[in-house]
Design a protein around this motif. Structure first.
Motif, short mmCIF file in Angstrom:
data_model
loop_
_atom_site.label_atom_id
_atom_site.label_comp_id
_atom_site.label_asym_id
_atom_site.label_seq_id
_atom_site.Cartn_x
_atom_site.Cartn_y
_atom_site.Cartn_z
N ASP A 38 -33.40 -69.28 -11.12
CA ASP A 38 -32.58 -69.24 -9.92
C ASP A 38 -32.19 -67.77 -9.77
O ASP A 38 -31.35 -67.25 -10.51
N SER A 39 -32.82 -67.10 -8.83
CA SER A 39 -32.71 -65.65 -8.71
C SER A 39 -31.70 -65.25 -7.64
O SER A 39 -31.72 -65.76 -6.52
N ARG A 40 -30.79 -64.33 -8.01
CA ARG A 40 -29.81 -63.78 -7.08
C ARG A 40 -29.91 -62.26 -7.10
O ARG A 40 -30.18 -61.67 -8.15
N VAL A 41 -29.70 -61.64 -5.96
CA VAL A 41 -29.82 -60.19 -5.84
C VAL A 41 -28.48 -59.60 -5.42
O VAL A 41 -27.89 -60.02 -4.42
N LEU A 42 -28.02 -58.64 -6.20
CA LEU A 42 -26.80 -57.89 -5.91
C LEU A 42 -27.18 -56.43 -5.67
O LEU A 42 -27.72 -55.78 -6.57
N VAL A 43 -26.93 -55.92 -4.46
CA VAL A 43 -27.13 -54.49 -4.20
C VAL A 43 -25.77 -53.83 -4.06
O VAL A 43 -24.81 -54.43 -3.58
N THR A 44 -25.70 -52.58 -4.50
CA THR A 44 -24.44 -51.85 -4.45
C THR A 44 -24.36 -50.90 -3.26
O THR A 44 -23.29 -50.43 -2.92
N GLY A 45 -25.51 -50.56 -2.66
CA GLY A 45 -25.50 -49.61 -1.57
C GLY A 45 -25.26 -48.19 -2.03
O GLY A 45 -24.77 -47.36 -1.24
N GLN A 46 -25.61 -47.87 -3.28
CA GLN A 46 -25.43 -46.50 -3.77
C GLN A 46 -26.22 -45.50 -2.91
O GLN A 46 -25.77 -44.38 -2.68
N HIS A 47 -27.44 -45.89 -2.48
CA HIS A 47 -28.15 -45.19 -1.40
C HIS A 47 -28.16 -46.18 -0.25
O HIS A 47 -28.78 -47.23 -0.37
N ARG A 48 -27.54 -45.87 0.88
CA ARG A 48 -27.44 -46.88 1.91
C ARG A 48 -28.70 -46.98 2.75
O ARG A 48 -29.45 -47.95 2.66
N GLY A 49 -28.97 -45.96 3.57
CA GLY A 49 -30.10 -46.06 4.48
C GLY A 49 -31.42 -46.17 3.75
O GLY A 49 -32.29 -46.98 4.13
N MET A 50 -31.60 -45.37 2.70
CA MET A 50 -32.88 -45.38 1.98
C MET A 50 -33.09 -46.70 1.25
O MET A 50 -34.22 -47.19 1.13
N LEU A 51 -32.01 -47.30 0.76
CA LEU A 51 -32.11 -48.62 0.13
C LEU A 51 -32.51 -49.68 1.15
O LEU A 51 -33.42 -50.48 0.91
N ASP A 52 -31.86 -49.66 2.31
CA ASP A 52 -32.12 -50.69 3.31
C ASP A 52 -33.57 -50.65 3.80
O ASP A 52 -34.15 -51.70 4.12
N GLN A 53 -34.15 -49.45 3.87
CA GLN A 53 -35.56 -49.35 4.28
C GLN A 53 -36.47 -50.14 3.35
O GLN A 53 -37.38 -50.85 3.79
N VAL A 54 -36.22 -50.02 2.03
CA VAL A 54 -37.06 -50.72 1.07
C VAL A 54 -36.82 -52.23 1.13
O VAL A 54 -37.77 -53.03 1.08
N LEU A 55 -35.56 -52.62 1.26
CA LEU A 55 -35.26 -54.06 1.36
C LEU A 55 -36.00 -54.68 2.53
O LEU A 55 -36.56 -55.78 2.42
N GLU A 56 -36.02 -53.97 3.65
CA GLU A 56 -36.66 -54.51 4.85
C GLU A 56 -38.17 -54.65 4.66
O GLU A 56 -38.75 -55.70 4.93
N ILE A 57 -38.82 -53.58 4.20
CA ILE A 57 -40.27 -53.61 4.08
C ILE A 57 -40.71 -54.59 3.00
O ILE A 57 -41.76 -55.24 3.11
N ALA A 58 -39.89 -54.74 1.94
CA ALA A 58 -40.25 -55.64 0.85
C ALA A 58 -39.83 -57.08 1.10
O ALA A 58 -40.20 -57.97 0.34
N GLY A 59 -39.08 -57.32 2.16
CA GLY A 59 -38.65 -58.67 2.46
C GLY A 59 -37.65 -59.23 1.48
O GLY A 59 -37.67 -60.43 1.16
N VAL A 60 -36.73 -58.38 1.01
CA VAL A 60 -35.69 -58.81 0.07
C VAL A 60 -34.36 -58.90 0.80
O VAL A 60 -33.90 -57.91 1.40
N THR A 61 -33.73 -60.06 0.76
CA THR A 61 -32.41 -60.26 1.37
C THR A 61 -31.37 -60.42 0.27
O THR A 61 -31.39 -61.41 -0.47
N PRO A 62 -30.46 -59.46 0.12
CA PRO A 62 -29.47 -59.55 -0.96
C PRO A 62 -28.51 -60.72 -0.75
O PRO A 62 -28.16 -61.06 0.39
N HIS A 63 -28.07 -61.27 -1.86
CA HIS A 63 -27.02 -62.28 -1.81
C HIS A 63 -25.63 -61.64 -1.82
O HIS A 63 -24.66 -62.26 -1.37
#
Length: 377
Positions: A38-63
């Motif tokens: 049962d996988s959960r994803v926690l992002v901290t936003g330490q890099h905001r814009g650059m992090l979000d770019q990867v999440l979008e292209i990789a299809g990862v939605t943080p919990h």
């Protein structure tokens, strides 16, 4: 469920920067597709814009998203916010394992918050050591902190595993898995091949520099702020004077980098200063370049997978495997040394081919599956 079946493992994967996201999304995909977890994803936003770019292209939605970054935030303020924020999420999720990657403040605080709750930690890309606590700073110490108590060390290479053994880590919890960055590179390369439009924003720069040999540049290390950055800018300016060369430089958002690079390099005919590239475009840059000039850690692993030599603008590296294999070379931040070593590769075909054809020691693209199997045990 029969008594012989293993229970579902609750996993919280913690990351906050672009490099962490790149290196962990293959594992997140693997865990999400595996009924053992049962996988959960926690992002901290330490890099905001650059992090979000990867999440979008990789299809990862943080919990969970802590969104901790603030302008000019000190390391101790960032650490405090990370530790309490991650701890609160772990109190809610109560996972069986916490997964962290690499050497960031997010990774260290994620591991420490888990340790305070006696939750076992899996450290992806464990065991990298430069031997100097100030190079890279503070990453070297962040890794050592995590390595002192992680319950599972996913070491990318035999060299990194040996470093952990020297620190008296139990060999039974150290496993050589390869580096998930190669999994990610294979994934994005196939995706861009199937959807070329994902990297079309480099087309204008490619057309502008047609017929020239491309040098890709990245620079962001704290230990290079100040004189180091000025020396790097000076070397780029000198290299750009060559008619056969062009430099593509996605400039990091940190003002300590931007102020110097914009002042020294803006307007040069053979230099393209770009906004930070998203992952598909960065993979395209790796593909079209002749060599990479960088102080990044991840580029030392990625570029050799595409046969591109790496000149590392640092005095030490926690990835000595690349240097030993011949895919990378330390050149520091002395302006003359940088120029000399770049021109050696440009002008000496045998020197170039020796690096371009050297074996990449960092993995085969199957690391995420190996780590998932270890977590399932």
């Amino acid at each position: 469920m029969s008594t012989l079946e293993s229970p579902v493992r609750n996993i919280v994967t913690v990351f906050g920067t672009r490099p962490e996201a790149i290196k962990l999304f293959p594992l997140v995909h693997t865990l999400e597709a595996d009924e053992r977890f049962d996988s959960r994803v926690l992002v901290t936003g330490q890099h905001r814009g650059m992090l979000d770019q990867v999440l979008e292209i990789a299809g990862v939605t943080p919990h969970h998203d802590l969104d901790v970054m603030q302008p000019n935030q000190s390391l101790d303020a960032l650490t405090a916010r990370l530790l309490t924020g991650i701890g609160s999420v772990l109190d809610t999720e109560q996972p069986d394992w916490v997964v962290v990657q690499g050497d960031t403040a997010t990774a260290m605080c994620g591991a420490l918050a888990a340790y305070y709750r006696k939750i076992p930690v899996c450290h992806v890309e464990a065991g990298l050591r430069s031997g100097d606590i100030y190079h890279p700073w503070p990453e070297e110490v962040n890794r050592k902190v995590i390595g002192s108590f992680a319950a599972l060390h996913a070491a990318p290479t035999d060299t990194s595993a040996a470093a952990l053994h020297r620190e008296n880590v139990d060999p039974a919890i150290v496993h050589v898995t390869g580096n998930t960055v190669i999994d990610a590179l294979h994934w994005i390369t196939a995706k861009v091949e199937a959807e070329p439009s994902l990297a079309w924003d480099l087309a204008d720069v490619e057309e502008r520099f047609a017929g020239k040999r491309i040098i890709g540049v990245t620079s962001h290390r704290r230990e290079n702020f100040g004189d180091g950055m000025r020396n790097i800018a000076g070397a780029i300016k000198r290299l750009a004077a060559r008619e056969d060369v062009a430099l593509i430089f996605p400039v990091h958002l940190n003002p300590n980098v931007r102020a110097i690079m914009n002042a020294e390099l803006e307007g040069l005919d053979n230099v393209a200063l770009l906004e930070p590239l998203d992952y598909p475009h960065f993979a395209r840059l790796l593909d079209i370049c002749t060599l990479m000039l960088t102080d990044s850690g991840g580029v030392q692993e990625e570029a050799p997978a595409l046969g591109k030599p790496v000149l590392v603008m640092r005095e030490t590296t926690e990835r000595p495997e690349g240097v030993e294999a011949g895919t990378a070379k330390l050149v520091g931040t002395d302006e003359d040394t940088i120029v000399r070593e770049v021109e050696r590769l440009l002008d000496d075909e045998s020197a170039y081919l020796a690096m371009a054809k050297a074996h990449n020691p960092f993995g085969d693209g199957k690391s995420a599956a190996r780590i998932a199997d270890l977590l399932a045990r």
